[in-house]
Design a protein around this motif. Structure first.
Motif, PDB file in Angstrom:
ATOM      1  N   ILE A 119       0.853  -1.192   0.000  1.00 56.12           N
ATOM      2  CA  ILE A 119       0.000   0.000   0.000  1.00 56.12           C
ATOM      3  C   ILE A 119       0.889   1.242   0.000  1.00 56.12           C
ATOM      4  CG2 ILE A 119      -1.782   1.252   1.294  1.00 56.12           C
ATOM      5  CD1 ILE A 119      -2.498  -1.503   2.593  1.00 56.12           C
ATOM      6  N   ASP A 120       0.475   2.272  -0.714  1.00 61.75           N
ATOM      7  CA  ASP A 120       1.192   3.545  -0.686  1.00 61.75           C
ATOM      8  C   ASP A 120       1.352   3.978   0.776  1.00 61.75           C
ATOM      9  OD1 ASP A 120       1.949   6.245  -0.730  1.00 61.75           O
ATOM     10  OD2 ASP A 120       0.760   6.685  -2.525  1.00 61.75           O
ATOM     11  N   PRO A 121       2.579   4.161   1.256  1.00 66.14           N
ATOM     12  CA  PRO A 121       2.796   4.516   2.667  1.00 66.14           C
ATOM     13  C   PRO A 121       2.045   5.770   3.109  1.00 66.14           C
ATOM     14  CG  PRO A 121       4.889   4.008   1.590  1.00 66.14           C
ATOM     15  CD  PRO A 121       3.848   4.034   0.517  1.00 66.14           C
ATOM     16  N   ARG A 122       1.768   6.663   2.178  1.00 62.93           N
ATOM     17  CA  ARG A 122       1.023   7.880   2.528  1.00 62.93           C
ATOM     18  C   ARG A 122      -0.417   7.570   2.918  1.00 62.93           C
ATOM     19  NH1 ARG A 122       2.377  11.040  -2.940  1.00 62.93           N
ATOM     20  NH2 ARG A 122       1.886   8.915  -3.647  1.00 62.93           N
ATOM     21  N   ASN A 123      -0.870   6.376   2.531  1.00 63.47           N
ATOM     22  CA  ASN A 123      -2.249   5.981   2.820  1.00 63.47           C
ATOM     23  C   ASN A 123      -2.357   4.989   3.971  1.00 63.47           C
ATOM     24  OD1 ASN A 123      -3.334   7.600   0.832  1.00 63.47           O
ATOM     25  ND2 ASN A 123      -3.243   6.011  -0.742  1.00 63.47           N
ATOM     26  N   VAL A 124      -1.266   4.781   4.681  1.00 59.76           N
ATOM     27  CA  VAL A 124      -1.284   3.905   5.864  1.00 59.76           C
ATOM     28  C   VAL A 124      -1.261   4.799   7.096  1.00 59.76           C
ATOM     29  CG1 VAL A 124      -0.102   2.073   7.128  1.00 59.76           C
ATOM     30  CG2 VAL A 124      -0.122   2.046   4.616  1.00 59.76           C
ATOM     31  N   ILE A 125      -2.323   4.736   7.890  1.00 53.79           N
ATOM     32  CA  ILE A 125      -2.539   5.679   8.985  1.00 53.79           C
ATOM     33  C   ILE A 125      -2.442   4.964  10.335  1.00 53.79           C
ATOM     34  CG2 ILE A 125      -4.128   7.398   9.936  1.00 53.79           C
ATOM     35  CD1 ILE A 125      -3.303   8.000   7.031  1.00 53.79           C
ATOM     36  N   SER A 126      -1.686   5.553  11.232  1.00 55.50           N
ATOM     37  CA  SER A 126      -1.639   5.090  12.620  1.00 55.50           C
ATOM     38  C   SER A 126      -2.171   6.183  13.521  1.00 55.50           C
ATOM     39  CB  SER A 126      -0.203   4.742  13.031  1.00 55.50           C
ATOM     40  OG  SER A 126       0.304   3.693  12.238  1.00 55.50           O
ATOM     41  N   ALA A 127      -2.914   5.788  14.550  1.00 59.68           N
ATOM     42  CA  ALA A 127      -3.457   6.760  15.505  1.00 59.68           C
ATOM     43  C   ALA A 127      -2.638   6.749  16.786  1.00 59.68           C
ATOM     44  CB  ALA A 127      -4.912   6.418  15.825  1.00 59.68           C
ATOM     45  N   PRO A 128      -2.615   7.860  17.520  1.00 63.64           N
ATOM     46  CA  PRO A 128      -1.956   7.863  18.827  1.00 63.64           C
ATOM     47  C   PRO A 128      -2.550   6.788  19.738  1.00 63.64           C
ATOM     48  CG  PRO A 128      -2.522  10.098  18.157  1.00 63.64           C
ATOM     49  CD  PRO A 128      -3.169   9.172  17.165  1.00 63.64           C
ATOM     50  N   GLU A 129      -1.754   6.319  20.680  1.00 63.01           N
ATOM     51  CA  GLU A 129      -2.119   5.171  21.508  1.00 63.01           C
ATOM     52  C   GLU A 129      -3.432   5.370  22.269  1.00 63.01           C
ATOM     53  OE1 GLU A 129       0.002   2.714  25.118  1.00 63.01           O
ATOM     54  OE2 GLU A 129       1.291   3.637  23.604  1.00 63.01           O
ATOM     55  N   ALA A 130      -3.734   6.592  22.653  1.00 58.49           N
ATOM     56  CA  ALA A 130      -4.941   6.857  23.446  1.00 58.49           C
ATOM     57  C   ALA A 130      -6.219   6.793  22.611  1.00 58.49           C
ATOM     58  CB  ALA A 130      -4.836   8.229  24.108  1.00 58.49           C
ATOM     59  N   PHE A 131      -6.077   6.713  21.290  1.00 52.71           N
ATOM     60  CA  PHE A 131      -7.222   6.690  20.388  1.00 52.71           C
ATOM     61  C   PHE A 131      -7.543   5.229  20.077  1.00 52.71           C
ATOM     62  CE2 PHE A 131      -7.274  11.228  18.770  1.00 52.71           C
ATOM     63  CZ  PHE A 131      -6.320  11.684  19.661  1.00 52.71           C
ATOM     64  N   HIS A 132      -8.578   4.691  20.720  1.00 60.42           N
ATOM     65  CA  HIS A 132      -8.918   3.275  20.558  1.00 60.42           C
ATOM     66  C   HIS A 132      -9.952   3.090  19.455  1.00 60.42           C
ATOM     67  CE1 HIS A 132      -7.961   2.704  25.140  1.00 60.42           C
ATOM     68  NE2 HIS A 132      -6.897   3.042  24.420  1.00 60.42           N
ATOM     69  N   MET A 133      -9.711   2.111  18.593  1.00 60.52           N
ATOM     70  CA  MET A 133     -10.710   1.762  17.576  1.00 60.52           C
ATOM     71  C   MET A 133     -10.375   0.395  16.998  1.00 60.52           C
ATOM     72  SD  MET A 133      -9.562   4.713  14.952  1.00 60.52           S
ATOM     73  CE  MET A 133      -7.834   5.173  14.924  1.00 60.52           C
ATOM     74  N   GLU A 134     -11.408  -0.385  16.745  1.00 58.12           N
ATOM     75  CA  GLU A 134     -11.241  -1.683  16.098  1.00 58.12           C
ATOM     76  C   GLU A 134     -12.188  -1.766  14.914  1.00 58.12           C
ATOM     77  OE1 GLU A 134      -9.580  -4.501  19.722  1.00 58.12           O
ATOM     78  OE2 GLU A 134     -11.551  -4.943  18.897  1.00 58.12           O
TER      79      GLU A 134
END
Length: 304
Positions: A119-134
């Motif tokens: 995947i284009d690395p610009r389109n791979v998103i990580s959230a800060p640890e305090a932001f929970h989502m599944e």
């Protein structure tokens, strides 16, 4: 490179990650249970065994083969549960968002790194640890993104609460062009029949304008009514408490016309056929004992 595209839950599927049940590890201890349904089966001695779950997952894989869907599988981690690919990430539009999952499950994401590398690395998103989502809580639906959450002040006390309001806001900020609607879900640590682990445990769209819903999975009637008003009550199949427990809302759409469903969901499958759907029935009742089913096992990457 993979050209990601997921606008909704039901458009024709082209590419997907499907979990694996091989080398699933020993039956967890009571203290290791992540959800009340797994706990129930651990205590009862009915927790699913690997050979049965492999058969079920391969039946799912055969349906994908029938419809010429490209399937990626996680790299094998010995003695590790890698069935529920939906939890570890999700795609909205052309973005792959890594889920902030329970720390014990972080290696599941590593097992699909070879896919993420395409995947284009610009389109791979990580959230800060305090932001929970599944991924089980996140549903793109055209102009909307539906997100399951838990708004109780005791959020941190619930291992069954997987997406917090910080996670909802992260998605809202990431997709300002979408209407992000959160739903406050009922949670229980001890009774699976009163625990909507994720949004897809009590709601899921099918086709172009229909859905499966469990009214009592929502803490606020206004959230339930939002979906009734959006879809129309006549277009929603209402499941009861036992059907919710058996994961009837956790089917999976290959296209607006084709739904993969568990073969024992007689009432639901008959309704789907009456509405013109092709229903691909497969066995999945053993995997369901871990409070996850067909949608939970998949991570769609490309839909039309």
């Amino acid at each position: 490179m993979l050209k990601l595209n997921v606008q909704n839950e039901t458009s024709r599927l082209r590419t997907v990650v499907l979990g694996i049940a091989t080398s699933n590890g020993p039956t967890p201890s009571v203290d290791e249970a992540y959800d009340p349904k797994s706990l129930e089966h651990i205590i009862a001695g009915t927790y699913p065994v690997e050979k049965d779950m492999i058969v079920e997952m391969e039946a799912f894989a055969k349906v994908f083969e029938k419809y010429e869907v490209e399937v990626f599988r996680p790299e094998l981690i010995t003695d590790y549960n890698q069935i529920f690919a939906r939890d570890i990430g999700f795609v909205i539009e052309d973005k792959f968002i890594k889920a902030n999952i329970l720390p014990d499950r972080a290696r599941e994401l590593e097992a699909i790194q070879y896919v993420i590398d395409q995947i284009d690395p610009r389109n791979v998103i990580s959230a800060p640890e305090a932001f929970h989502m599944e991924g089980g809580d996140v549903m793109p639906w055209n102009d909307y993104i539906f997100v399951g959450t838990y708004k109780g002040s005791d959020y941190k006390d619930y291992i069954t609460a997987r997406t917090n309001m910080e996670g909802v806001q992260f998605i809202r900020d990431l997709f300002p062009n979408k209407i992000v609607k959160e739903f406050d879900l009922v949670k229980s640590k001890i009774e699976a029949r009163d625990n909507a682990l994720h949004l897809d445990c009590c709601f899921q769209p099918v086709g172009k304008d229909k859905g499966i819903i469990y009214k009592s999975g929502f803490r606020e009637e206004a959230d339930y009514m939002f979906l009734v008003n959006l879809f129309g009550k006549e277009n929603l199949f209402h499941i009861d408490r036992e059907e919710m427990y058996n994961m009837n809302s956790n089917v999976f759409s290959i296209s607006p016309e084709v739904v993969v469903s568990e073969r024992n969901f007689t009432r639901l499958n008959n309704w789907l056929r009456s509405k013109g759907f092709t229903v691909e029935e497969i066995p999945y009742a053993e995997i369901a004992k871990q409070e996850g089913l067909l949608r939970c096992s998949t991570l769609p990457l490309i839909r039309d």
